[in-house]
Design an enzyme around this catalytic site. Structure first.
Site, mmCIF file in Angstrom:
data_model
loop_
_atom_site.group_PDB
_atom_site.id
_atom_site.type_symbol
_atom_site.label_atom_id
_atom_site.label_comp_id
_atom_site.label_asym_id
_atom_site.label_seq_id
_atom_site.Cartn_x
_atom_site.Cartn_y
_atom_site.Cartn_z
ATOM 1 N N LYS A 60 11.617 2.385 -5.726
ATOM 2 C CA LYS A 60 11.889 1.226 -5.301
ATOM 3 C C LYS A 60 13.072 -0.007 -5.697
ATOM 4 O O LYS A 60 13.793 -0.151 -5.198
ATOM 5 C CB LYS A 60 11.436 1.170 -4.168
ATOM 6 C CG LYS A 60 9.882 1.426 -3.461
ATOM 7 C CD LYS A 60 8.852 0.712 -2.728
ATOM 8 C CE LYS A 60 7.622 1.790 -2.073
ATOM 9 N NZ LYS A 60 6.053 1.030 -1.944
ATOM 10 N N GLY A 89 7.761 -2.922 -5.199
ATOM 11 C CA GLY A 89 6.590 -3.191 -5.535
ATOM 12 C C GLY A 89 5.211 -2.299 -4.649
ATOM 13 O O GLY A 89 6.236 -1.130 -3.612
ATOM 14 N N ASP A 90 4.612 -1.355 -5.088
ATOM 15 C CA ASP A 90 3.715 -0.981 -4.482
ATOM 16 C C ASP A 90 1.687 -0.293 -4.520
ATOM 17 O O ASP A 90 1.310 -1.044 -5.887
ATOM 18 C CB ASP A 90 3.709 1.016 -5.101
ATOM 19 C CG ASP A 90 3.431 1.819 -3.479
ATOM 20 O OD1 ASP A 90 3.794 1.734 -2.876
ATOM 21 O OD2 ASP A 90 2.589 2.613 -4.398
ATOM 22 N N SER A 91 1.096 0.021 -3.879
ATOM 23 C CA SER A 91 0.219 -0.693 -3.911
ATOM 24 C C SER A 91 -0.766 1.071 -3.220
ATOM 25 O O SER A 91 -0.400 1.151 -2.201
ATOM 26 C CB SER A 91 -0.846 -1.993 -2.686
ATOM 27 O OG SER A 91 -0.329 -2.893 -3.139
ATOM 28 N N GLY A 127 1.932 -2.310 -8.237
ATOM 29 C CA GLY A 127 2.705 -2.118 -8.853
ATOM 30 C C GLY A 127 3.657 -2.648 -8.917
ATOM 31 O O GLY A 127 3.924 -3.266 -8.008
#
Length: 271
Positions: A60, A89-91, A127
């Site tokens: 991203k 970001g990522d979850s 992340g």
């Protein structure tokens, strides 16, 4: 100092705003399912929680940082050149070794809640990727940081992304344990994974599950819950940064900027 948020998550944007930072919002346009499938195919296995969130955070951030830039630098609006730091970001939520993303469907959300309650809780993986895209740098500045810049070195673990194979830099934070975190740097980027272990209420009833799912709140969030909404009453304990559960770990992002680039948190405040 500008921070570009490579995310469509209103929760991440609100979290930064509440912390005094007004990010420039840019949709990354990443096909997450395709990206995960491609890496998993190259590895010959499914991705772990730390691997998945770190890899997507990098994808991203890179999609925004490496996009063609327009010529108009007059304002931090759509089409203006990027001048600052790009955050992606990522979850994902993990329960008994199974990773849960967004359920989308009410029936799926109800089933996930039953599984999460049966397990008693799980681990939220968050992340982070920050890419330096400052257009002008003061090379006489002797402050620490400035990943990949001349005369400076990031005081975080420096790695070579090529050593991570198909995972790239994400492979260097794959060893983060539940409840832990890790930061690595390579060139102009710093990548981190943070995690928080959650415990759910033991006495949550099927009626409460149905009522919560009926609100629609859990359908488009990782793990089918939010701690900054109606689900807060059903979470009895969080071991880790609460902000990591919302969408990004503010303490980790602060460390990435400070230790990786020598940028103080208050340098990003909108005054």
């Amino acid at each position: 100092m500008r921070l570009y948020l490579a995310s469509t998550s209103p929760a991440r944007r609100a979290l930064l705003a509440q912390s005094g930072i007004e990010p420039v919002h840019v949709a990354p346009g990443v096909d997450e399912d395709a990206a995960v499938a491609a890496v998993a195919s190259a590895l010959g296995r499914d991705l772990t929680g730390p691997e998945l969130v770190a890899m997507l955070a990098i994808e991203k951030a890179a999609a925004v940082a490496d996009a063609p830039l327009a010529d108009d630098a007059a304002a931090p609006a759509a089409g203006a050149p990027i001048d600052g730091f790009v955050f992606g970001g990522d979850s994902a939520f993990e329960v008994d070794g199974v990773l849960y993303g967004k359920p989308h469907d009410p029936a799926v959300a109800r089933d996930r809640w039953r599984q999460m309650l049966a397990a008693g809780g799980g681990t939220l993986w968050s992340g982070h990727c920050v890419i330096d895209r400052r257009r002008a740098l003061d090379t006489t500045d002797d402050r620490p940081g400035g990943a990949g810049r001349a005369r400076t070195a990031p005081p975080v673990r420096t790695v070579d992304a090529s050593g991570g194979g198909p995972l790239g830099l994400a492979g260097s934070v794959a060893d983060v344990a539940p409840g832990g975190s890790g930061l690595v740097a390579d060139g102009d980027r710093v990548v981190a994974v943070d995690s928080a272990v959650l415990t759910f209420a033991e006495d949550m009833s099927p009626e409460e599950i149905d009522a919560y799912v009926a609100t629609g709140e859990p359908l488009e969030v990782a793990g089918a819950f939010t701690i900054d909404g109606r689900a807060a009453a059903y979470i009895t304990r969080i071991d880790g940064a609460p902000s990591a559960v919302v969408g990004l770990s503010l303490p980790v992002l602060r460390s990435m900027l400070l230790r990786g680039f020598g940028i103080a948190w208050h340098d990003l405040w909108a005054l």
